[in-house]
Design an enzyme around this catalytic site. Structure first.
Site, short mmCIF file in Angstrom:
data_model
loop_
_atom_site.label_atom_id
_atom_site.label_comp_id
_atom_site.label_asym_id
_atom_site.label_seq_id
_atom_site.Cartn_x
_atom_site.Cartn_y
_atom_site.Cartn_z
N GLY A 65 0.82 -1.21 0.00
CA GLY A 65 0.00 0.00 0.00
C GLY A 65 0.85 1.25 0.00
N GLY A 120 -0.39 4.41 0.20
CA GLY A 120 -1.11 5.55 0.74
C GLY A 120 -0.32 6.24 1.84
CG PHE A 121 -1.87 9.71 3.82
CD1 PHE A 121 -1.07 10.79 3.51
CD2 PHE A 121 -3.20 9.76 3.43
CE1 PHE A 121 -1.56 11.89 2.82
CE2 PHE A 121 -3.71 10.84 2.74
CZ PHE A 121 -2.89 11.92 2.44
N GLY A 122 -0.15 5.69 5.12
CA GLY A 122 0.52 4.78 6.04
C GLY A 122 1.74 4.13 5.41
CD GLU A 132 -14.31 17.71 2.44
OE1 GLU A 132 -13.57 18.11 3.35
OE2 GLU A 132 -14.09 16.67 1.77
CG ASP A 157 -8.46 4.08 6.30
OD1 ASP A 157 -8.21 4.82 7.26
OD2 ASP A 157 -8.75 4.51 5.16
CB ALA A 178 -4.83 11.71 6.00
#
Length: 424
Positions: free
Chosen positions: A17, A19-21, A176, A305, A320
């Site tokens: 992954g 992503g952020f992690g 949003e 997540d 995040a």
């Protein structure tokens, strides 16, 4: 010997992954005596907090995404693979990818979450969610096509259906999306259509709970509701969705006829979590030890997540900042293991929540400091630009927002792909 046939004595850290992690874990191992392999289904890191801006034609995809290889080009101990993990054998320390297998000494699973339709997966065909750039392009096309189809309709009732929009879910993403949709209809498009009036569009925000933004203090939830109403959004709280089809949404016995429905109501953990053989919560997140390791497998870490963990008795949210902190922590924990040190338990530092609603409208909760309106909007803007990956992205996004502020224009309104079928 590593998986390429080269003899190597350095421990192999496999990170699933980007992503952020996963990215923060990779960066935290920059100078560690390890080989790192980062695997992701795409070739880019995505700044998800601004993904709705791509879906709503405010930004282009390169503004909020950057190639993983470019981000990590100076980190010599990293190999990036565009691939997908399909199975994990924690006993054999092997991960099956779409293109083969990889072994590991340490495994970091950061494969995130996907949409959850609460047992109604058939709704996905009529209510797309927003998690990836592909999702954003799909939603953008549907949103823009709705205005185009309304322009082609001569029947007022049929035109009204195309100009009805329903956003399901009152969390930050739903708020949003709904606020931005209302802005587009009332300020961006009116002068560009002749046979239909985009200002007559109706945007409905549906939330099953008693208020929008439930993770925020009640006072800010109310201010968000008021700001949404000022933009022209109809906020429907305490209303559970009972059906979705190609012609609209059912809320109990009430039907909202709409050709565009967007899903922002729930997420479920990546299905890869089920491969780890550990206990999971109702959302499919893996219950991990205080140091984020898998119970019974100290060489496997689960973050972002996909992880279910608590700090001071409170569940760590799937946001995040939490993923970043987990990634940095795991990188440090692996360093500690290599040096024979014991890591302290992971502690999440909650710096607050924020959500934008529209032009000069937002809410911010910073550890008791609560802002709304223009000051909250300015804070939200600066915070998001600051945390973007890459200097170019910051400059581009800042310029796009300044231009949009003064002109109300959104120049990413290009429709790409096949036109959707028009239901009878």
């Amino acid at each position: 010997m590593d998986d390429t046939g080269t003899i190597s004595r350095e421990p192999h850290v496999l990170i699933l992954g980007g992503g952020f992690g996963g990215l923060w874990a990779t960066r935290a191992l920059a100078s560690a005596p390890v080989r790192v392999t980062l695997v992701d289904r795409t070739n880019h890191h995505l700044f998800q907090p601004l993904l709705y801006q791509v879906a709503m034609a405010g930004l282009s995809s390169p503004d909020i995404a950057a190639p993983l290889r470019h981000i990590l080009r100076r980190q010599r101990n990293v190999t990036v693979l565009m691939d997908e993990a399909t199975a994990v054998d924690v006993d054999a320390r092997r991960v099956t990818l779409a293109s083969g297998e990889l072994g590991y000494d340490y495994l970091v699973v950061a494969t995130g979450a996907r949409h959850s339709y609460f047992g109604h997966d058939d709704w996905a065909a009529h209510a797309p969610g927003l998690k990836t750039l592909d999702d954003a392009f799909f939603i953008r096309r549907h949103m823009l096509e709705a205005f185009e189809f309304a322009e082609r309709e001569s029947d007022p009732a049929a035109r009204a259906e195309w100009l009805n929009f329903v956003v399901i879910g009152g969390g930050p993403t739903g708020v949003e999306l709904a606020g931005t949709l209302a802005e587009i209809a009332r300020h961006t498009l009116p002068r560009e259509f002749r046979r239909s009036d985009p200002r007559t569009a109706n945007v409905h925000l549906v939330e099953a709970g008693p208020r929008v933004l439930p993770s925020m203090p009640e006072s800010l939830s109310e201010k968000a509701r008021v700001q949404l109403c000022r933009l022209g959004v109809e906020v429907l709280t305490g209303q559970a969705v009972t059906g979705i089809d190609e012609r609209g949404v059912l809320l109990g016995e009430r039907r909202i006829r709409a050709r565009t429905v967007l899903w922002a109501a729930g997420v479920a953990a990546s299905p890869l979590g089920a491969q780890l053989g550990a206990e999971r919560d109702r959302a499919g997140r893996v219950k991990v030890e205080p140091d984020l390791s898998l119970p019974g497998h100290a060489d496997v870490f689960v973050i972002g997540d996909l992880a279910s963990v608590a700090t001071d008795g409170k569940p760590v949210p799937g946001v995040a900042p939490a993923a970043k902190q987990m990634g940095a922590y795991v990188g440090a924990a692996i360093r500690d293991r290599l040096a024979g040190r014991t890591s302290r338990p992971f502690r999440y530092r909650d710096y607050g929540n924020l959500a934008t609603i529209g032009r000069m409208a937002a809410v911010v909760d910073l550890r008791g400091l609560r802002l709304s309106g223009v000051f909250a909007w300015l804070f939200w803007l600066v915070a998001h630009v600051f945390f973007l990956i890459g200097f170019r992205n910051r400059i581009v996004v800042m310029w796009e927002w300044i231009w949009s502020y003064f002109t109300y224009q959104r120049y990413a309104r290009i429709i790409i792909g096949r036109e959707r079928e028009r239901p009878k």
